[in-house]
Scaffold this motif. Structure first.
Motif, PDB file in Angstrom:
ATOM      1  N   ASP A 131       0.839  -1.204   0.000  1.00  0.00           N
ATOM      2  CA  ASP A 131       0.000   0.000   0.000  1.00  0.00           C
ATOM      3  C   ASP A 131       0.868   1.246   0.000  1.00  0.00           C
ATOM      4  N   GLN A 132       1.965   1.176   0.767  1.00  0.00           N
ATOM      5  CA  GLN A 132       2.821   2.357   0.866  1.00  0.00           C
ATOM      6  C   GLN A 132       3.463   2.683  -0.484  1.00  0.00           C
ATOM      7  N   ARG A 133       3.953   1.655  -1.169  1.00  0.00           N
ATOM      8  CA  ARG A 133       4.537   1.915  -2.500  1.00  0.00           C
ATOM      9  C   ARG A 133       3.476   2.434  -3.454  1.00  0.00           C
ATOM     10  N   ALA A 134       2.297   1.816  -3.413  1.00  0.00           N
ATOM     11  CA  ALA A 134       1.218   2.234  -4.321  1.00  0.00           C
ATOM     12  C   ALA A 134       0.811   3.675  -4.020  1.00  0.00           C
ATOM     13  N   ALA A 135       0.839   4.041  -2.742  1.00  0.00           N
ATOM     14  CA  ALA A 135       0.450   5.408  -2.359  1.00  0.00           C
ATOM     15  C   ALA A 135       1.494   6.419  -2.841  1.00  0.00           C
ATOM     16  N   LYS A 136       2.754   6.040  -2.750  1.00  0.00           N
ATOM     17  CA  LYS A 136       3.808   6.945  -3.234  1.00  0.00           C
ATOM     18  C   LYS A 136       3.751   7.065  -4.754  1.00  0.00           C
ATOM     19  N   ALA A 137       3.461   5.942  -5.434  1.00  0.00           N
ATOM     20  CA  ALA A 137       3.310   5.983  -6.896  1.00  0.00           C
ATOM     21  C   ALA A 137       2.136   6.890  -7.257  1.00  0.00           C
ATOM     22  N   ALA A 138       1.025   6.744  -6.527  1.00  0.00           N
ATOM     23  CA  ALA A 138      -0.176   7.528  -6.833  1.00  0.00           C
ATOM     24  C   ALA A 138       0.111   9.026  -6.706  1.00  0.00           C
ATOM     25  N   ALA A 139       0.992   9.374  -5.752  1.00  0.00           N
ATOM     26  CA  ALA A 139       1.316  10.791  -5.557  1.00  0.00           C
ATOM     27  C   ALA A 139       2.122  11.358  -6.722  1.00  0.00           C
ATOM     28  N   THR A 140       2.696  10.483  -7.570  1.00  0.00           N
ATOM     29  CA  THR A 140       3.474  10.967  -8.719  1.00  0.00           C
ATOM     30  C   THR A 140       2.663  10.886 -10.016  1.00  0.00           C
ATOM     31  N   LYS A 141       1.369  10.650  -9.888  1.00  0.00           N
ATOM     32  CA  LYS A 141       0.516  10.608 -11.086  1.00  0.00           C
ATOM     33  C   LYS A 141       0.276  12.027 -11.594  1.00  0.00           C
ATOM     34  N   VAL A 142       0.446  12.197 -12.899  1.00  0.00           N
ATOM     35  CA  VAL A 142       0.311  13.525 -13.493  1.00  0.00           C
ATOM     36  C   VAL A 142      -1.169  13.878 -13.634  1.00  0.00           C
TER      37      VAL A 142
ATOM     38  N   GLN B 116      -0.527   8.617 -16.108  1.00  0.00           N
ATOM     39  CA  GLN B 116       0.915   8.761 -16.266  1.00  0.00           C
ATOM     40  C   GLN B 116       1.492   8.851 -14.854  1.00  0.00           C
ATOM     41  N   PRO B 143       5.735  12.048  -0.499  1.00  0.00           N
ATOM     42  CA  PRO B 143       4.285  12.241  -0.358  1.00  0.00           C
ATOM     43  C   PRO B 143       3.509  11.010  -0.813  1.00  0.00           C
ATOM     44  N   ALA B 145      -0.567   9.410  -1.860  1.00  0.00           N
ATOM     45  CA  ALA B 145      -1.929   9.727  -2.290  1.00  0.00           C
ATOM     46  C   ALA B 145      -2.724   8.430  -2.253  1.00  0.00           C
ATOM     47  N   PRO B 147      -3.919   5.116  -3.005  1.00  0.00           N
ATOM     48  CA  PRO B 147      -3.322   4.144  -3.928  1.00  0.00           C
ATOM     49  C   PRO B 147      -4.340   3.529  -4.877  1.00  0.00           C
TER      50      PRO B 147
END
Lengths: 153, 365
Positions: A131-142, B116, B143, B145, B147
């Motif tokens: 979840d933590q990795r997915a949350a960090k990835a989600a924060a880099t979504k354009v 993206q 940060p 967000a 998931p």
């Protein structure tokens, strides 16, 4: 007010998969802290080897060999002839041994104890880490926004 | 003439002792642990795993330490180690569609479902040296967000739905394995992709770049680049069913390329594919470009005589361990070979000298 404690049920594929991919030190720490450590006989002592990982062309097409990964495996038998198999990622023989013992005990009356003491914490840790990795990835979504041109405004 | 090569043992032992000392460097500076290398030089670890063709971050980190940071030497150590491992079998093909993506970008569709997702990328950094890294300091947590829970679909699926890109023929054929059977030509795409996955990143980068500069131009778009973790499943013979034996990090690149069509195929997009261990996106893109260039024959394209179209050239020279082995062996004693060359040149010169003297004498008479 106490909630009735619910127990996650794992089938054999699920528990073996969970132990195989968990960090060796996490499995060993939980295993060492778990009460029943019955005696056993080796059917196959721990050995480290490689498996060839395959991919598919274009992600969905015909298979090809990508490269190998390290795996350690062993098999043992506890009382009443219950057989446990351990297959784990990496080269840790204690990890494979613990995996085989857990596999064996999960087939006995100890299943509930082992589930609570080992499988549930590992599952929780795995989920938290994912979840933590997915949350960090989600924060880099354009989040695209379009600038409105003068003449269209 | 026989030249005895003996007497080097002491020199070799002492050279290795000095190597160990030089590897350690200044003792006033703290020693690096393999764990530090694994955690803090992760992309070097990924490269050694990819080219060593063995996914094991701890071993790759150890190899980098032992090799003093010489990554090809580290790859060599990993290749040597993997030959000692018994092979337990092969996994089911990994499902990259189920990847938990750290990064996922498309250069072809801005609004692709799943979005993206930049991930931990060097892109958009200013490439200015950051002197703060030379000082100690804690890094703030990145940060977060909400998931994404569901799997991220492949971009090519959308093009497939429109039937405007070639379809990958689905099969479960057992692929060839160049670690078991020496490579022969023509090599199938299975062997090519295996060879490229373990090939030298620098060599493949150069080959891919050559296709962009016009040597077998096939104008690639990065349809999709994704980096993340996938579970690895394998059938366990003792059990009769498959379990996940672990999880690996992969980089996958799918290119979408122009294609005019052929006698049998209508105009449509074609595909190049790169799949590499670890976070290795430069290499995954390079593999996809080279894969596409090598497919000229099956797509009915012209052989332009470009290096990147020549499978024998590309695959025979992509492996940096084969290359370094042959390249570096010429520094080892060749005293006997050289002695024979020396004698030959001396003899030729003596003969040339003799005939010149004879010619002079004749001219004088």
């Amino acid at each position: 007010m106490t909630q009735p404690s619910s127990i996650t049920t794992f089938d054999r594929k699920a528990w073996m998969s969970l132990i195989a991919g968990a960090p060796a030190q996490d499995v060993l720490a939980l295993w060492d802290a778990c009460a029943p450590h019955p005696g056993f006989d080796w059917l196959r002592r721990p050995e480290t080897g490689a498996v060839m990982v395959r991919g598919r062309m274009g992600g969905t097409g015909a298979p090809f060999n990508l490269g190998e990964m390290t795996v350690t495996r062993c098999s043992l038998t506890i009382a009443d002839g219950v057989v446990g198999h351990g297959y784990v990622q990496g080269r840790s023989k204690p990890h494979a041994e613990a995996a085989a013992m857990i596999d064996a005990l999960m087939q006995t009356g100890e299943a509930e104890t082992v589930t609570k003491a080992i499988l549930e914490p590992l599952q929780k840790a795995r989920q938290a880490s994912r979840d933590q990795r997915a949350a960090k990835a989600a924060a880099t979504k354009v989040e695209f926004f379009t600038l409105v041109r003068g003449e269209d405004a | 003439m026989y030249v005895a090569v003996k007497g080097g043992e002491r020199a070799i032992d002492n050279a290795h002792a000095w190597l160990a000392e030089e590897r350690r460097g200044d003792r006033a500076v703290a020693e690096l642990s393999p764990e530090q290398i694994r955690e803090q030089l992760g992309l070097a670890v990924n490269r050694v795993m990819a080219e060593g063709s063995l996914f094991d971050p701890d071993l790759a980190a150890l190899a980098i330490k032992q090799a003093r940071g010489d990554l090809i030497e580290a790859v060599f150590l990993i290749r040597a180690y993997r030959t000692t491992l018994p092979r337990f079998g092969a996994t089911d093909p990994v499902d990259t569609g189920a990847m938990a993506c750290d990064r996922r970008i498309s250069a072809t569709f801005k609004d692709a479902p799943g979005g993206q997702v930049l991930g931990p990328t060097f892109d958009y950094t200013h490439r200015l040296l950051d002197f703060k890294l030379a000082a100690e300091g804690e890094v703030p947590e990145a940060p977060m967000a909400e998931p994404r829970r569901e799997a991220t679909p492949h971009i090519t699926d959308f093009l497939n739905n429109e039937d405007i890109i070639e379809r990958e023929p689905v099969s479960d054929a057992t692929p060839g394995d160049l670690t078991r059977v020496p490579m022969a030509f023509p090599a199938g795409r299975d062997i090519r992709l295996q060879s490229l996955a373990r090939g030298d990143e620098g060599f493949l980068l150069g080959m891919a770049y050559s296709t962009q500069r016009g040597y077998a131009r096939n104008h690639a778009f990065v349809g999709e680049l994704r980096i993340g973790r996938v579970p690895v499943e394998m059938e366990i013979p003792e059990l009769g069913f498959a379990i996940e034996i672990g999880e690996i990090e992969l980089t996958e690149c799918e290119t979408v390329n122009q294609f005019k069509g052929s006698k049998t195929e209508p105009p449509q997009f074609t595909r190049g594919y790169g799949l590499v261990f670890g976070q290795s996106e430069r290499k995954a893109i390079a593999v996809a470009l080279v894969d596409r260039a090598l497919r000229w024959e099956e797509l009915g394209e012209d052989n332009q005589g470009a290096p990147a179209q020549d499978a024998e050239f590309v695959l025979s020279h992509a492996d940096n361990i084969q290359a370094t082995g042959f390249l570096e062996h010429i520094k080892l004693p060749h005293y006997v070979d050289f002695q024979s060359e020396l004698e030959l040149v001396r003899k030729l010169r003596a003969e040339a000298g003799a005939s010149a003297t004879l010619a002079d004498r004749e001219a004088a008479e």
